[in-house]
Write a protein that holds these residues in place. Structure first.
Motif, mmCIF file in Angstrom:
data_model
loop_
_atom_site.group_PDB
_atom_site.id
_atom_site.type_symbol
_atom_site.label_atom_id
_atom_site.label_comp_id
_atom_site.label_asym_id
_atom_site.label_seq_id
_atom_site.Cartn_x
_atom_site.Cartn_y
_atom_site.Cartn_z
ATOM 1 N N ALA A 1 25.077 16.186 6.478
ATOM 2 C CA ALA A 1 24.776 14.675 6.820
ATOM 3 C C ALA A 1 23.526 14.192 6.639
ATOM 4 C CB ALA A 1 25.476 14.207 8.138
ATOM 5 N N PRO A 2 23.199 13.059 5.926
ATOM 6 C CA PRO A 2 21.775 12.735 5.860
ATOM 7 C C PRO A 2 21.057 12.590 7.386
ATOM 8 C CG PRO A 2 23.284 11.266 4.734
ATOM 9 C CD PRO A 2 23.967 12.085 5.445
ATOM 10 N N GLN A 3 19.994 13.114 7.395
ATOM 11 C CA GLN A 3 19.221 13.114 8.579
ATOM 12 C C GLN A 3 18.476 11.810 8.849
ATOM 13 O OE1 GLN A 3 19.656 15.815 10.945
ATOM 14 N NE2 GLN A 3 21.088 16.330 9.466
ATOM 15 N N LYS A 4 18.630 11.313 9.874
ATOM 16 C CA LYS A 4 17.528 10.065 10.169
ATOM 17 C C LYS A 4 16.290 10.540 10.524
ATOM 18 C CE LYS A 4 21.361 7.252 12.345
ATOM 19 N NZ LYS A 4 21.774 6.496 13.526
ATOM 20 N N THR A 5 15.483 9.882 9.856
ATOM 21 C CA THR A 5 13.881 10.000 9.871
ATOM 22 C C THR A 5 13.330 9.066 10.860
ATOM 23 O OG1 THR A 5 13.480 8.987 7.915
ATOM 24 C CG2 THR A 5 13.654 11.142 7.925
ATOM 25 N N SER A 6 12.451 9.274 11.684
ATOM 26 C CA SER A 6 11.855 8.474 12.571
ATOM 27 C C SER A 6 10.682 7.730 11.733
ATOM 28 C CB SER A 6 11.511 8.883 13.910
ATOM 29 O OG SER A 6 10.365 9.790 13.746
ATOM 30 N N ALA A 7 10.565 6.541 12.075
ATOM 31 C CA ALA A 7 9.233 5.725 11.467
ATOM 32 C C ALA A 7 7.962 6.218 12.124
ATOM 33 C CB ALA A 7 9.444 4.221 11.967
#
Length: 96
Positions: free
Chosen positions: A84-90
């Motif tokens: 699954a695509p990993q969320k990246t933090s801003a």
């Protein structure tokens, strides 16, 4: 079987890590587990239908089928989660 030397600090068997990143390796393992489950269920149904049913053998075969299916689902769930695509933090702004 796991040897008694192959245990973690808690005395439990150490987990086995399989590299299933290769599509062929993934296919072989998941297909083998599916085939095993299918064949075990067939054996279980056959044993239950004997003239003198083998209830214990049938139950054991159904349990093995469930184990194989559970392993296959566990593999698929882990691979789906890792794929699954990993969320990246801003990026954080620097304060001065």
């Amino acid at each position: 079987m796991t040897s008694t030397n192959d245990v973690n600090d808690e005395g439990n068997p150490a987990p086995v890590l399989l590299d299933l990143t290769d599509d062929n390796a993934y296919y072989v393992i998941t297909q083998a587990l599916s085939d095993f489950a299918h064949e075990a269920r067939g054996r279980a149904e056959d044993m239950a239908g004997y003239e003198i049913p083998d209830a214990a053998g049938s139950l054991e075969a159904f349990e093995l089928a469930d184990v194989a299916e559970s392993l296959r689902l566990h593999i698929e769930t882990q691979i789906d989660a890792l794929s699954a695509p990993q969320k990246t933090s801003a990026p954080q702004e620097k304060s001065e």
